[in-house]
Scaffold this active site. Structure first.
Site, short mmCIF file in Angstrom:
data_model
loop_
_atom_site.label_atom_id
_atom_site.label_comp_id
_atom_site.label_asym_id
_atom_site.label_seq_id
_atom_site.Cartn_x
_atom_site.Cartn_y
_atom_site.Cartn_z
N GLU A 143 0.80 -1.24 0.00
CA GLU A 143 0.00 0.00 0.00
C GLU A 143 0.83 1.28 0.00
O GLU A 143 0.55 2.21 0.77
CB GLU A 143 -0.94 0.01 1.21
CG GLU A 143 -1.94 -1.13 1.21
CD GLU A 143 -2.88 -1.09 2.42
OE1 GLU A 143 -2.69 -0.26 3.32
OE2 GLU A 143 -3.81 -1.91 2.46
N HIS A 200 -10.45 -6.47 -1.59
CA HIS A 200 -11.49 -6.33 -0.56
C HIS A 200 -12.69 -5.69 -1.26
O HIS A 200 -12.70 -4.48 -1.52
CB HIS A 200 -10.99 -5.43 0.59
CG HIS A 200 -9.86 -6.03 1.34
ND1 HIS A 200 -10.01 -7.13 2.16
CD2 HIS A 200 -8.54 -5.70 1.41
CE1 HIS A 200 -8.84 -7.45 2.70
NE2 HIS A 200 -7.94 -6.60 2.25
N GLU A 238 -6.05 -10.79 -0.89
CA GLU A 238 -6.81 -10.57 0.36
C GLU A 238 -8.30 -10.54 0.10
O GLU A 238 -9.03 -9.72 0.67
CB GLU A 238 -6.38 -9.26 1.04
CG GLU A 238 -4.88 -9.15 1.26
CD GLU A 238 -4.45 -7.91 2.02
OE1 GLU A 238 -5.32 -7.19 2.58
OE2 GLU A 238 -3.24 -7.65 2.07
N ASN A 241 2.29 -5.24 -3.20
CA ASN A 241 0.88 -5.53 -2.86
C ASN A 241 0.11 -4.22 -2.66
O ASN A 241 0.63 -3.28 -2.05
CB ASN A 241 0.86 -6.34 -1.55
CG ASN A 241 -0.48 -7.00 -1.28
OD1 ASN A 241 -1.02 -7.70 -2.15
ND2 ASN A 241 -1.02 -6.81 -0.09
N ASP A 251 -12.12 -10.61 0.09
CA ASP A 251 -13.35 -10.82 0.86
C ASP A 251 -14.42 -9.94 0.25
O ASP A 251 -14.13 -9.01 -0.51
CB ASP A 251 -13.18 -10.61 2.37
CG ASP A 251 -12.50 -9.31 2.77
OD1 ASP A 251 -12.53 -8.35 1.97
OD2 ASP A 251 -11.95 -9.25 3.88
C1 XIL Z 1 -5.68 -6.29 8.74
C2 XIL Z 1 -5.86 -7.52 9.62
O1 XIL Z 1 -6.76 -8.38 9.00
C3 XIL Z 1 -6.34 -7.13 11.00
O2 XIL Z 1 -6.31 -8.26 11.87
C4 XIL Z 1 -5.48 -6.01 11.58
O3 XIL Z 1 -6.04 -5.57 12.80
C5 XIL Z 1 -5.40 -4.84 10.61
O4 XIL Z 1 -4.88 -5.31 9.36
N1 XIL Z 1 -4.76 -4.60 3.98
C6 XIL Z 1 -3.68 -5.37 4.38
C7 XIL Z 1 -3.81 -6.24 5.57
O5 XIL Z 1 -2.68 -5.43 3.67
O6 XIL Z 1 -2.58 -6.41 6.25
C8 XIL Z 1 -4.87 -5.73 6.53
O7 XIL Z 1 -5.02 -6.71 7.56
C9 XIL Z 1 -6.16 -5.47 5.80
C10 XIL Z 1 -5.98 -4.43 4.73
#
Ligand code: XIL
Length: 380
Positions: free
Chosen positions: A153, A262, A291, A226, A293
């Site tokens: 990020e 996400h 990631e 990423n 969801d």
């Molecule tokens: C999130 C985790 O899922 C949580 O448990 C933590 O509190 C905060 O981070 N992008 C990312 C991940 O790259 O590392 C993040 O993970 C979600 C957003």
């Protein structure tokens, strides 16, 4: 698709009873075999001792990634000490169940320890801290973690195309090593090109430097950049594309790009996601969906609507199908697998949830079926 009559359900598929009268024969990892796709999920070490968590994880996935266990605040709690206990538990689990491991993440602006963020360091000190962190963590897992999210990020949401302000970017000098300068010099044919490249180089220099350090620590590991909200064609993914193309041209060791995925509001522009995967893989890098969801609105009793569960299944199926249609898209990973443990709840102040393929009781949701049917029909 093959189905097994309910009567002959084996113990391993019993968790999927939520799907109705017929039981799918294959797990996700079995279904993914035909397409040589890695199917992974983020994991929390504290949950590995929960039988349903561990058995579902081992049965369904052939790859995992520590959700938080390798972030700075966990793995590097004090300037001089590293704590690999949580990461090692995950690595042991993966080894026992023949799963690959993605590492997440070496450089990010969140979940950093106070000793790092609250003290003012010089550029030289910060560069030394960062190099030591990367080389210690990557060295510890050398040969065990096959792919790393080196930088996470780094691009800004609010100012498209620019890098976000972080301790790393705001400390000029971390990345202006002789290596970086020399490789820019080589490409610059006239002064205006040279100064443009130098400006970009000094901004992105820390990213490049992190890839070089990681490669030195484990030359076999695949190195990924990423990012969030860069799944579609947009100014952010344009900027990442320019960076990756430049890295490839100058021989900076980068092997892939991770798109987090996400999905919010049940909206995914699949055509644009597919076009984006296509242009990145054409650069010769792999794409991992890292990631995924699909958050749903919840009612007062914390339940999603039935029609939303069906729409969610479509999103999972369409995105998996888009990935499978590009040979360079080599992994799909969900951010957790059971709604019992998902970051979406706290992230949305409990207004959203139910974002993953298994419900809170480890029963398969329509989203599971969406994902699995894409894996089964996407053989390549
Ligand atoms: C999130 C985790 O899922 C949580 O448990 C933590 O509190 C905060 O981070 N992008 C990312 C991940 O790259 O590392 C993040 O993970 C979600 C957003």
């Amino acid at each position: 698709m093959k189905w097994r009559a309910l009567l002959f359900v084996s113990a391993t598929t019993a968790f999927c009873l939520g799907l109705g009268a017929a039981i799918p024969e294959q797990s996700l990892r079995e279904a993914a075999q035909g397409s040589a796709l890695l199917i992974g999920t983020a994991v929390r070490p504290a949950q590995l001792s929960e039988p349903a968590y561990a058995s579902t994880l081992a049965r369904e996935f052939n790859m995992l990634e520590p959700e938080d266990a390798l972030k700075w605040e966990v793995v590097h709690p004090e300037p001089q000490s590293f704590d690999f206990s949580q990461g090692d538990q995950i690595v042991d689990f993966a080894a026992r169940h023949d799963m690959k491991i993605r590492g997440h993440t070496l450089v990010w602006h969140r979940q950093n320890p106070k000793w790092l963020t609250e003290k003012k360091y010089t550029s030289a000190e910060l560069a030394e801290i960062l190099e030591k962190h990367i080389k210690t963590v990557v060295g510890h897992y050398r040969g065990k973690i096959f792919a790393w999210d080196v930088v996470n990020e780094a691009f800004d949401e609010l100012h498209p195309g620019t890098l976000r302000s972080t301790i790393w970017r705001d400390q000029p000098g971390i990345g202006t090593t002789e290596d970086t300068a020399a490789s820019y010099e080589l490409r610059a044919t006239d002064n205006s090109v040279r100064s443009k490249l130098a400006a970009r180089g000094s901004q992105q220099g820390y990213i490049e430097q992190c890839f070089r350090w990681t490669h030195q620590a484990d030359p076999q590991a695949l190195l990924f950049y990423n990012e969030a909200e860069a799944e579609v064609l947009n100014p952010k993914s344009d900027a990442i594309y320019a960076m990756v193309r430049d890295f490839r041209q100058r021989g900076v060791p980068i092997d892939g790009v991770g798109f987090q995925m996400h999905v919010a509001n049940l909206h995914a522009d699949v055509a644009s996601i597919s076009a984006n995967i296509k242009r990145f893989t054409a650069l010769g890098v792999q794409v991992h969906i890292t990631e995924m969801d699909v958050a749903l609105p919840l009612d007062a009793s914390a339940n999603p609507r039935a029609e939303d569960l069906q729409k969610q299944a479509d999103v999972y199926r369409q995105i998996a199908t888009a990935c499978l249609s590009h040979p360079g898209c080599t992994a799909i990973q969900t951010w957790g697998f059971t709604d019992k443990y998902s970051w979406i709840g706290s992230h949305s102040k409990q207004t959203q949830g139910a974002a993953l393929p298994f419900d809170r009781n480890y029963r398969c949701k329509p989203a599971y079926e969406g994902l699995r049917s894409a894996l089964e029909s996407g053989r390549r």
